[in-house]
Design an enzyme around this catalytic site. Structure first.
Site, short mmCIF file in Angstrom:
data_model
loop_
_atom_site.label_atom_id
_atom_site.label_comp_id
_atom_site.label_asym_id
_atom_site.label_seq_id
_atom_site.Cartn_x
_atom_site.Cartn_y
_atom_site.Cartn_z
N ASN A 2 -18.32 -3.14 42.70
CA ASN A 2 -19.46 -3.52 41.93
C ASN A 2 -20.24 -2.35 40.92
O ASN A 2 -20.70 -1.55 41.82
CB ASN A 2 -20.55 -4.19 42.63
CG ASN A 2 -21.52 -4.80 41.90
OD1 ASN A 2 -21.53 -4.56 40.65
ND2 ASN A 2 -22.47 -5.67 42.27
N ASP A 8 -24.85 -8.64 37.96
CA ASP A 8 -24.33 -9.66 38.92
C ASP A 8 -24.93 -11.21 38.47
O ASP A 8 -24.08 -12.13 38.83
CB ASP A 8 -24.99 -9.14 40.27
CG ASP A 8 -24.24 -8.10 40.61
OD1 ASP A 8 -23.61 -7.41 40.17
OD2 ASP A 8 -24.64 -7.50 41.67
N ASP A 58 -16.93 -5.86 39.02
CA ASP A 58 -16.61 -5.81 37.58
C ASP A 58 -16.09 -4.93 36.90
O ASP A 58 -15.38 -3.71 38.00
CB ASP A 58 -18.26 -5.69 37.01
CG ASP A 58 -19.09 -4.44 37.67
OD1 ASP A 58 -18.64 -3.67 37.91
OD2 ASP A 58 -20.24 -4.66 37.83
N ASP A 84 0.16 -16.73 34.05
CA ASP A 84 -0.15 -17.34 35.14
C ASP A 84 0.60 -18.80 34.96
O ASP A 84 1.05 -19.22 33.85
CB ASP A 84 -1.57 -17.75 35.06
CG ASP A 84 -2.27 -18.56 36.30
OD1 ASP A 84 -1.99 -18.12 37.39
OD2 ASP A 84 -2.58 -19.72 36.23
N GLU A 97 4.60 -16.03 36.13
CA GLU A 97 4.59 -16.47 37.28
C GLU A 97 5.25 -17.85 37.59
O GLU A 97 5.04 -18.79 37.00
CB GLU A 97 3.22 -16.61 37.80
CG GLU A 97 3.11 -17.13 39.40
CD GLU A 97 1.83 -17.88 39.47
OE1 GLU A 97 1.43 -17.74 40.81
OE2 GLU A 97 1.22 -18.57 38.42
#
Ligand code: CA
Length: 626
Positions: A144, A150, A171, A337, A366
């Protein structure tokens, strides 16, 4: 009349109110205009804009500049969309080009479209390959670097580090802050899970439910910061691989509120129908059409609507979106993906267009099956049973992952143990290019490797040594280097635990070593040494792999390139074992000496050698003592 430039950050909505004779208000808007921008000197001069806004199809778009021609204005079922086919002149210069929208002869809306100069080297840019090691990380869980992002009032889910499936605040800035750690460890590529906006109510920290294809999620940063990450990474010798999902979106994607056509999604407006995940049906000579369709068109999960890439506007949208990110962020490659789930013909078109524009780019798909026949099917150059053509350069090596674990954990027998690892490599005849497969011990969707190995440290070192010396492009999941584990649970939120040291106040810190156990530090040093040695070995990067059939718990293989020979000896036995180097003479050739790359010790090969129990030794062979 208001003219504006669409910046990737601020997608502005433009309202013009016109009063008709009856004083009824009519609002026209441009809410989305994508791609956000484009480039000159692309291989294809064609560009299709998707324009979405209130009643936009009632307006007539015009471009007066001679370097952009509107070839077609396509209207679809939903009048809030227009698809403009544009032709760019070969000589078009970088700049803003006005697209004006008329009703009768009155200009109602105007948009200045940005054409940029294409990056000079982008068409010829190199991509990830055998010299690389990819660090896979989950951005929400790595570091972070900016607590101010956030929570975001506009986005639905707020950060809550106590929730396993919640957002933890990691992040892009966190990755940027720790690039030197990745470089010093010896990694050369970063593959973050997707970072485009996932504005779902919950469980979207993983990034696989997109709600905007052109916007980095504000909780990770911004488009500009993503570009900065790519630039900063390159300065440290690290490439950036973008994770792309072509199969589905999140159910909070803005399209869902106003779908362009009645065939944008599969099973659109019908009862929820999930995929059965039986990829075999695509190739099975005995399969029913129903099973084939269900695999491709069924939804992945109820919160992820399945895209119908047979719709030509959607197909073009997805192709251009990928090209946009490659050019915008100067990416070093793409990971796709759920590769086999979209329409097959679309995958041909998508891979062709991407590789036409970027001939050297590596793209890894994938296809999660341990059956190499199914994985090999998708790789470029494969002679397929149904003459299917793919331009996909690389595929994830799931078969080898399973065989590596089985090979080391299972008791050796006629058909189990090391023979399984040997067979997995022997199966390489099925691949068009086994050297370009992406290999891995684990990833974000399965138990961590240390857990898979029942926290056996000797096996861990064997697995990592194997992974970093066999053929292929290794991928290492973040935290593997410090033995992160998920003992007792398969919860993905635990598998993707926060990387220690990524958050202010963390009691241990993997970046500095503070608070790590002795075993964790040993693992980290082991990986660092191995990775940095790997950077120097052309035999590992591009050398031929030759292996001997395993015998008595010993598995020996070689990587050879020009004058460089690396000999890798795996002793699976639970006791130290003597080997006779004469058994491997055909590959040892006239090399008389070996140097252990981990200890730097040199020794003669003209003698039997005692191998430490449960170990992998990596030897650089030499004709002389160094
Ligand atoms: Ca943050």
């Amino acid at each position: 009349m208001k003219t504006f430039t669409l910046s990737p950050l601020k997608l502005m909505s433009l309202f013009i109110v016109i009063f008709s004779g009856s004083l009824q208000a009519k609002n026209y808007t441009i809410d989305h205009l994508e791609p956000l921008s484009w480039w000159n000197k692309m291989q294809s001069n064609k560009l299709q804009l998707m324009i979405h806004g209130q009643d936009i199809s009632a307006l007539t778009p015009k471009i007066t500049h001679p370097d952009i021609t509107i070839v077609n204005v396509n209207k679809v079922t939903n009048g809030n969309y227009l698809f403009l086919d544009l032709q760019l002149a070969d000589t078009i210069k970088a700049g803003e080009y006005e697209i004006a929208f008329y009703r009768k002869n009155i200009k109602i809306l105007s948009h200045n479209y940005l054409i940029n100069d294409r990056n000079k080297n982008s068409a010829a840019a190199t991509s990830f390959n055998g010299k690389d090691v990819i660090y896979l990380l989950t951005p929400d869980r790595f570091a972070n670097g900016d607590v101010s992002n956030d929570n975001n009032k506009v986005l639905k889910e707020q950060s809550n580090r106590t929730k396993k499936g919640g957002r933890h605040g990691g992040d892009i800035q966190g990755i940027i802050n720790n690039l030197s750690y990745l470089k010093e460890m010896g990694f050369t590529q970063i593959w973050p899970n997707p970072m485009i906006e996932n504005n779902q109510a919950n469980y979207s920290y993983h990034g696989y439910s997109a709600t905007d294809f052109y916007k980095i999620d504000a909780r990770f940063g911004s488009n500009e910061l993503f570009k900065t990450l790519s630039k900063q990474a390159q300065l440290q010798g690290l490439g950036l691989i973008k994770d792309v999902v072509l199969n589905h979106i999140g159910d909070q994607h803005w399209w869902l509120k106003d779908l362009p056509t009645n065939d944008w999604l599969n099973f659109q407006d019908k009862t929820y129908t999930g995929t059965h995940h039986k990829r075999e049906s695509l190739h099975d000579p005995h399969a029913t059409e129903k099973d084939k369709t269900l695999f491709s068109d069924g939804w992945f999960v109820p919160s992820m609507p399945d895209l119908n890439q047979r719709n030509k506007y959607l197909s073009t949208y997805l192709i251009q979106n990928t090209l946009w990110w490659i050019e915008y962020a100067n990416l070093s490659g793409i990971r796709v993906d759920t590769y086999s789930y979209p329409d097959k013909d679309f995958l041909t078109d998508w891979t062709k267009r991407i590789t036409d524009e970027y001939p050297n780019i590596n793209i890894v798909g994938e296809e999660w099956t341990t059956n190499p026949a199914h994985v090999a099917y998708w790789q470029r150059g494969k002679k397929t049973h149904d003459n299917y053509v793919s331009y996909l350069p690389s595929v994830m090596d799931f078969p080898l992952q399973a065989s590596l674990i089985n090979g080391l954990k299972n008791q050796d027998s006629w058909s189990t143990g090391l023979i399984q690892l040997y067979q997995a490599i022997a199966n390489d005849f099925q691949y068009a290019d086994p050297y370009n497969l992406v290999t891995f011990a684990d990833n974000h969707d399965m138990s961590r490797i240390y857990t898979q190995l029942d926290e056996d440290f000797a096996l861990y070192k064997m697995v990592m040594s194997y992974l970093l010396t066999t053929r292929g492009i290794p991928q290492v999941f973040y935290g593997t280097e410090i033995l992160m584990s998920n003992a007792g649970t398969e919860d993905h939120g635990v598998i993707r635990t926060d990387f220690p040291g990524g958050w202010l106040g963390d009691t241990s810190n993997a970046f500095t070593g503070k608070g790590l156990t002795a075993k964790q530090l040993t693992a980290q040093q082991y990986m660092k040494k191995l990775l940095n040695w790997r950077k120097t070995s052309k035999a590992i990067h591009q050398g031929k792999l030759t292996h001997f059939a395993p015998n008595n718990g010993i598995y020996v293989y070689f990587r050879t390139f020009e004058t460089e020979t690396v000999m890798i000896v795996m002793n699976k036995n639970k006791e130290d074992t003597l080997i006779n180097t004469n058994d491997y003479q055909s590959l040892i050739n006239d090399n008389i000496f070996a140097t252990d790359v981990m200890t730097n010790e040199s020794f003669s090969l003209n003698q039997p050698i005692l191998l430490e129990k449960q170990s992998v030794k990596i030897w650089q062979l030499n004709k002389n003592v160094e």
